[in-house]
Design a protein around this motif. Sequence first.
Motif: not given
Length: 113
Positions: A17, A19, A21-22, A25-26
Amino acid sequence: MSGTASKPLPLRIRLPYTTEEEFIDKYGSNVARGGVFVATRAMKPEGTGLAFEFVLADGTRLLRGEGVVVKTQVDAVSGRTGMTVRFVKLDAASKALIDRVVSKRTGSVEPQA
């Protein structure tokens, strides 16, 4: 040298990833307040102490702390392998990130005691 006070093994996990945030999310479904699931084929035996560090693709540190392997998993059907690591010690930034992951997943912010 034997004994239970052995030094934790270093474990650096470079995530794909870019970021925070990524990551949330993931990978957030693998993170809980008490520990994290680490997808890996290089599993350590249950009871192994780890000094872990999760980093983004560019090397930015996300989570850092110490933990203990509490469960290993080999799923013959999905081919998914990994280990559950219970947190023993986390730095302040890691605790804050875990709070964000958990609150985003549950959709609520836990009240401060």
